[in-house]
Design an enzyme around this catalytic site. Structure first.
Site, PDB file in Angstrom:
ATOM      1  N   ASP A  76      -7.735  20.118 -13.331  1.00 52.10           N
ATOM      2  CA  ASP A  76      -8.029  18.806 -13.888  1.00 52.10           C
ATOM      3  C   ASP A  76      -7.655  18.856 -15.374  1.00 52.10           C
ATOM      4  O   ASP A  76      -8.306  19.524 -16.169  1.00 52.10           O
ATOM      5  CB  ASP A  76      -9.512  18.474 -13.710  1.00 52.10           C
ATOM      6  CG  ASP A  76      -9.865  17.070 -14.172  1.00 52.10           C
ATOM      7  OD1 ASP A  76      -9.181  16.555 -15.076  1.00 52.10           O
ATOM      8  OD2 ASP A  76     -10.838  16.495 -13.655  1.00 52.10           O
ATOM      9  N   ARG A  86       0.841  -1.197   0.000  1.00 53.84           N
ATOM     10  CA  ARG A  86       0.000   0.000   0.000  1.00 53.84           C
ATOM     11  C   ARG A  86       0.878   1.250   0.000  1.00 53.84           C
ATOM     12  O   ARG A  86       0.550   2.265  -0.614  1.00 53.84           O
ATOM     13  CB  ARG A  86      -0.931   0.016   1.218  1.00 53.84           C
ATOM     14  CG  ARG A  86      -1.956   1.172   1.166  1.00 53.84           C
ATOM     15  CD  ARG A  86      -2.719   1.362   2.465  1.00 53.84           C
ATOM     16  NE  ARG A  86      -1.856   1.826   3.539  1.00 53.84           N
ATOM     17  CZ  ARG A  86      -1.530   1.121   4.609  1.00 53.84           C
ATOM     18  NH1 ARG A  86      -1.993  -0.111   4.777  1.00 53.84           N
ATOM     19  NH2 ARG A  86      -0.739   1.630   5.538  1.00 53.84           N
ATOM     20  N   LYS A 120      -8.353   7.757 -18.824  1.00 59.48           N
ATOM     21  CA  LYS A 120      -8.690   8.314 -20.126  1.00 59.48           C
ATOM     22  C   LYS A 120      -7.468   8.327 -21.046  1.00 59.48           C
ATOM     23  O   LYS A 120      -6.972   7.280 -21.419  1.00 59.48           O
ATOM     24  CB  LYS A 120      -9.295   9.710 -19.925  1.00 59.48           C
ATOM     25  CG  LYS A 120     -10.356   9.807 -18.829  1.00 59.48           C
ATOM     26  CD  LYS A 120     -11.501   8.825 -18.991  1.00 59.48           C
ATOM     27  CE  LYS A 120     -12.710   9.114 -18.104  1.00 59.48           C
ATOM     28  NZ  LYS A 120     -12.481   9.014 -16.664  1.00 59.48           N
ATOM     29  N   TYR A 133     -16.984  17.824 -14.710  1.00 57.65           N
ATOM     30  CA  TYR A 133     -17.390  16.422 -14.672  1.00 57.65           C
ATOM     31  C   TYR A 133     -18.385  16.181 -13.540  1.00 57.65           C
ATOM     32  O   TYR A 133     -18.199  16.653 -12.417  1.00 57.65           O
ATOM     33  CB  TYR A 133     -16.141  15.551 -14.495  1.00 57.65           C
ATOM     34  CG  TYR A 133     -16.413  14.112 -14.193  1.00 57.65           C
ATOM     35  CD1 TYR A 133     -17.295  13.357 -14.974  1.00 57.65           C
ATOM     36  CD2 TYR A 133     -15.797  13.486 -13.114  1.00 57.65           C
ATOM     37  CE1 TYR A 133     -17.554  12.028 -14.684  1.00 57.65           C
ATOM     38  CE2 TYR A 133     -16.039  12.155 -12.821  1.00 57.65           C
ATOM     39  CZ  TYR A 133     -16.923  11.430 -13.607  1.00 57.65           C
ATOM     40  OH  TYR A 133     -17.168  10.117 -13.314  1.00 57.65           O
TER      41      TYR A 133
END
Length: 379
Positions: A170, A46, A195, A98
């Site tokens: 973003d 992690r 994306k 978004y």
């Protein structure tokens, strides 16, 4: 290094144990220590993973930052950035954004005392009207999702600097190939690496890139403490995607321009939203801060009805009806019921996101085939 070279080589090196040119997938949850606290730089997966480290170094390099921090999704990256704030802090946010970002801001973080102001930022100076002593961050998308509005990053950075605010951008729609917000004064760059960075619709991933050491350490702390980390297989896939980002984006831009112009000339199409048009409201800003205009766009029909839009959405063959964007294949979507369904209708309508709006992610297929597919669907 030029960007194309950097995308292929930055952050990676042959594996020292075997000479493998591709970064291995270190599919492990933990690492053996020779004695308590004596290890080879890795303790628990992690916290650290060599595959993730290679990707984080590459992400930092391609955005001209110093630290990349990877997450399990774009929203996990967004979550970490907002966790830099405290109850009572306020954020000024671009109103066209978004739907998932709107949802996490209004339905999750607002419950913990963080206030968000959603405003139009086509004129960045409008931000000044919403500043107060509690303002701590400006959050922008540019180009925006889905109306392709352009926001002046450098102008926002100037306001952020004057008032000692964090500016978070973003950069998902543009990708590092088209735009580098850190070079324009932003403090934080966020990506849904699902994306364009991944580019093949086969991975879910998020990334944050910064230049400031103290900011990076806060984000690494949140990454480890909250645990929204990606697996090594996902990191490997994004690393692979980065190596072809430049050649893919070149074709996305070429095809995007061809499709946008075709739609604008089509007798049944109403408005086309694409920042490459010279009469786009902030086209000059787009030219200044971007290296191209990309393959994202949206449009309405002259028959501005939901039924007409649904007919088009259900009639394409090469444009697949699906959420997401940025893959090599072309996608068509309906923001009102898909990517932006979490935004209340009155808010969507106020920002110009009408029920009949159609969004395209133009892929890298042959452009003539894409035009024929759209022409048949719109006819």
């Amino acid at each position: 290094m030029k960007l194309g070279t950097k995308l292929i080589h930055a952050g990676v090196a042959p594996d020292p144990s075997t000479g493998a040119i591709m970064t291995p997938i270190f599919q492990t949850s933990t690492y053996v220590q020779s004695a308590p606290g004596h290890h080879k730089g890795y303790e628990y997966a992690r916290t650290q993973n060599p595959t993730r480290d290679a990707l984080q170094n590459a992400l930092a390099a391609i955005e001209n930052g110093t630290h990349g921090i990877s997450f399990g999704s774009g929203l996990a990256a967004t979550d970490a950035v907002i966790k830099l704030l405290n109850p009572g802090d306020e954020v000024i946010v671009s109103s066209d954004l978004y739907g998932g970002t709107y949802r996490i801001f209004t339905k999750v973080f607002a419950r913990y005392g963080i206030k968000f102001h959603f405003i139009g930022m086509q004129d960045a100076q409008n931000i000044r009207n919403y500043l107060n002593a509690q303002t701590k961050m400006i959050w922008i998308e540019t180009p925006t999702n889905p109306l392709m509005n352009i926001i002046d990053i450098a102008a926002c950075a100037q306001i952020a600097q004057e008032h000692q605010l964090l500016l978070s951008v973003d950069n998902t729609f543009a990708s590092p190939y088209l735009q580098n917000p850190l070079d324009l004064g932003a403090h934080i760059v966020v990506h849904s690496a699902t994306k364009y960075l991944g580019g093949h619709s086969d991975v879910v991933h998020g990334a944050v890139i910064v230049k400031d050491e103290a900011l990076a350490q806060q984000l690494y702390f949140l990454q480890n403490s909250c645990g929204a980390v990606p697996g090594p297989q996902d990191c490997f896939l994004v690393l692979r995607g980065l190596k072809t980002l430049h050649v893919r984006m070149q074709r996305h831009c070429e095809n995007g321009a061809t499709v946008a112009r075709f739609l604008r000339e089509h007798p049944k199409v109403g408005k086309v939203f694409w920042c490459g048009f010279e009469d786009h409201p902030n086209h000059d800003i787009a030219k200044k801060q971007m290296r191209g205009f990309g393959g994202m766009m949206s449009f309405t029909l002259k028959n501005d009805s939901m039924d007409a839009a649904l007919k088009v959405l259900s009639s394409t063959h090469l444009f697949s009806l699906a959420e997401s964007l940025g893959g090599v294949e072309s996608l068509i979507g309906h923001p009102a019921t898909m990517t932006h369904a979490s935004i209340p209708r009155e808010e969507r309508m106020k920002n110009g996101l009408v029920d009949s709006l159609i969004r395209l992610s133009v892929g890298i297929e042959d452009a003539d085939d894409l035009l024929a597919d759209l022409d048949k669907a719109i006819a």
